[in-house]
Scaffold this motif. Structure first.
Motif, PDB file in Angstrom:
ATOM      1  N   LYS A  88     -18.852  27.317 -35.432  1.00  0.00           N
ATOM      2  CA  LYS A  88     -18.652  25.938 -35.005  1.00  0.00           C
ATOM      3  C   LYS A  88     -17.979  25.109 -36.086  1.00  0.00           C
ATOM      4  N   ALA A  89     -18.374  25.306 -37.339  1.00  0.00           N
ATOM      5  CA  ALA A  89     -17.753  24.551 -38.433  1.00  0.00           C
ATOM      6  C   ALA A  89     -16.277  24.902 -38.559  1.00  0.00           C
ATOM      7  N   THR A  90     -15.963  26.181 -38.441  1.00  0.00           N
ATOM      8  CA  THR A  90     -14.556  26.595 -38.503  1.00  0.00           C
ATOM      9  C   THR A  90     -13.767  26.022 -37.335  1.00  0.00           C
ATOM     10  N   GLY A  91     -14.344  26.074 -36.150  1.00  0.00           N
ATOM     11  CA  GLY A  91     -13.669  25.520 -34.983  1.00  0.00           C
ATOM     12  C   GLY A  91     -13.418  24.030 -35.113  1.00  0.00           C
ATOM     13  N   PHE A  92     -14.362  23.301 -35.694  1.00  0.00           N
ATOM     14  CA  PHE A  92     -14.178  21.863 -35.877  1.00  0.00           C
ATOM     15  C   PHE A  92     -13.024  21.586 -36.837  1.00  0.00           C
ATOM     16  N   VAL A  93     -12.953  22.350 -37.936  1.00  0.00           N
ATOM     17  CA  VAL A  93     -11.868  22.174 -38.889  1.00  0.00           C
ATOM     18  C   VAL A  93     -10.526  22.510 -38.229  1.00  0.00           C
ATOM     19  N   VAL A  94     -10.492  23.559 -37.435  1.00  0.00           N
ATOM     20  CA  VAL A  94      -9.251  23.939 -36.760  1.00  0.00           C
ATOM     21  C   VAL A  94      -8.800  22.841 -35.795  1.00  0.00           C
ATOM     22  N   MET A  95      -9.736  22.256 -35.070  1.00  0.00           N
ATOM     23  CA  MET A  95      -9.372  21.188 -34.139  1.00  0.00           C
ATOM     24  C   MET A  95      -8.804  19.984 -34.885  1.00  0.00           C
ATOM     25  N   ILE A  96      -9.399  19.622 -36.018  1.00  0.00           N
ATOM     26  CA  ILE A  96      -8.870  18.515 -36.818  1.00  0.00           C
ATOM     27  C   ILE A  96      -7.457  18.829 -37.313  1.00  0.00           C
ATOM     28  N   PHE A  97      -7.257  20.076 -37.743  1.00  0.00           N
ATOM     29  CA  PHE A  97      -5.928  20.474 -38.217  1.00  0.00           C
ATOM     30  C   PHE A  97      -4.900  20.399 -37.092  1.00  0.00           C
ATOM     31  N   LEU A  98      -5.258  20.879 -35.899  1.00  0.00           N
ATOM     32  CA  LEU A  98      -4.312  20.870 -34.784  1.00  0.00           C
ATOM     33  C   LEU A  98      -3.952  19.441 -34.368  1.00  0.00           C
TER      34      LEU A  98
END
Length: 315
Positions: A285-295
């Motif tokens: 979940k933490a990785t997914g949140f960072v990826v969403m912010i990056f996108l």
């Protein structure tokens, strides 16, 4: 031609009226003693009563579970969730003292328990409490028992599923390694739409908690409970299941002062089973949140670059 049609029509009318005439000429049955003339016989009245009863007790096909498990609050829920190590350790203790008598966890190794906050020495001591069969034979070609080591899986209570079913009255207890991901009740519309944004993944723990706390209720009317089964409205496959109520208040002692109630036991073991099914849930979940912010940032940057490049071009 007209005469033939008239004769044919008369024959059809005569044939259609014959059953009515015969029924009208059928003699009425003799009145029974003590009954009014024309009263229906017992067989007829019984059929009518049965039809009336069936019409009054007609129910729609039930959909299981009869009750949807309540939505619980979990520390690992949401994009910023985290594991409560104290809760996971209590859940492991409940599994060891209660659940492991029937259920296995064949996909969990002792060394995985270091993620619950245990040291290597504690894990080695815990593994040494069990006698496991070494996967390789000894020098004489015989299989032998030895104390467990961190690389071993948690030992199963029965050697195979057939032995488990024979010892438990024909019911084979499922393995609990992935049960929190394998059991979940569909939330339906519109909840699954919001689950995309809330990253809802707690359907399994909600179901486990509801099932473990759902015993002791009175079955609804017209619900048939098979002998040897136990009513539970949260069971996903029927109105009752073979497993009796496994938890009671005060059954497991906690050293950290947590309440020793069925509700607390169910919460703790459900959280532990969720960790066993997806130990990297919080990191994912933490990785997914960072990826969403990056996108999102990358999309904004692309839009600004596009505006900059094509600013001088007439449209």
């Amino acid at each position: 031609m007209k005469r033939r049609l008239s004769a044919l029509l008369a024959a059809l009318l005569l044939t259609a009226s014959m059953p009515i005439v015969s029924l009208a000429q059928e003699p009425a049955p003799a009145a029974e003693a003590g009954k009014a003339p024309g009263a229906a016989p017992e067989s007829g009245r019984g059929a009518e009563a049965a039809e009336a009863g069936s019409a009054g007790t007609e129910h729609a096909t039930p959909h299981y579970p009869l009750k949807k498990p309540p939505h619980m609050s979990w520390s690992f829920a949401g994009p910023f969730g985290h594991w409560d190590l104290g809760q996971l350790q209590r859940g492991l203790k409940i599994y060891k003292e209660v659940c492991s008598a029937c259920h296995s966890m064949n996909l969990v190794s002792f060394r995985n328990l270091t993620a619950l906050g245990y040291s290597d020495a504690q894990v080695r001591a815990l593994a040494a409490e069990y006698q496991v069969t070494d996967p390789a034979p000894n020098a004489q070609g015989e299989m032998f028992q030895r104390p467990g080591i961190p690389a071993d899986r948690l030992p199963a209570p029965f050697p195979n599923p057939e032995a488990a079913a024979a010892a438990l009255g024909g019911a084979h207890p499922p393995d609990l390694s992935l049960i929190a991901k394998a059991r979940a009740v569909e939330r339906g519309f519109p909840y699954f739409v919001f689950d995309i944004f809330t990253q809802y993944a707690e359907g399994g723990p909600d179901y486990i908690h509801g099932l473990l706390t759902g015993y002791g209720q009175t079955p609804p009317e017209h619900t048939t409970i098979a002998p040897g089964t136990h009513y539970n409205p949260y069971f996903i496959s029927g109105p009752a299941l073979a497993m009796a109520q496994p938890l009671t208040d005060g059954q497991v002692t906690f050293d950290d002062g947590a309440p020793q109630t069925v509700d607390q036991y169910a919460r703790d073991v459900a959280a532990f089973l969720m960790w066993a099914a997806e130990p990297h849930l919080v990191a994912r979940k933490a990785t997914g949140f960072v990826v969403m912010i990056f996108l999102i940032g990358f999309a904004v940057m692309l839009y600004l670059v596009k505006k900059r490049i094509w600013a001088a071009t007439p449209h």
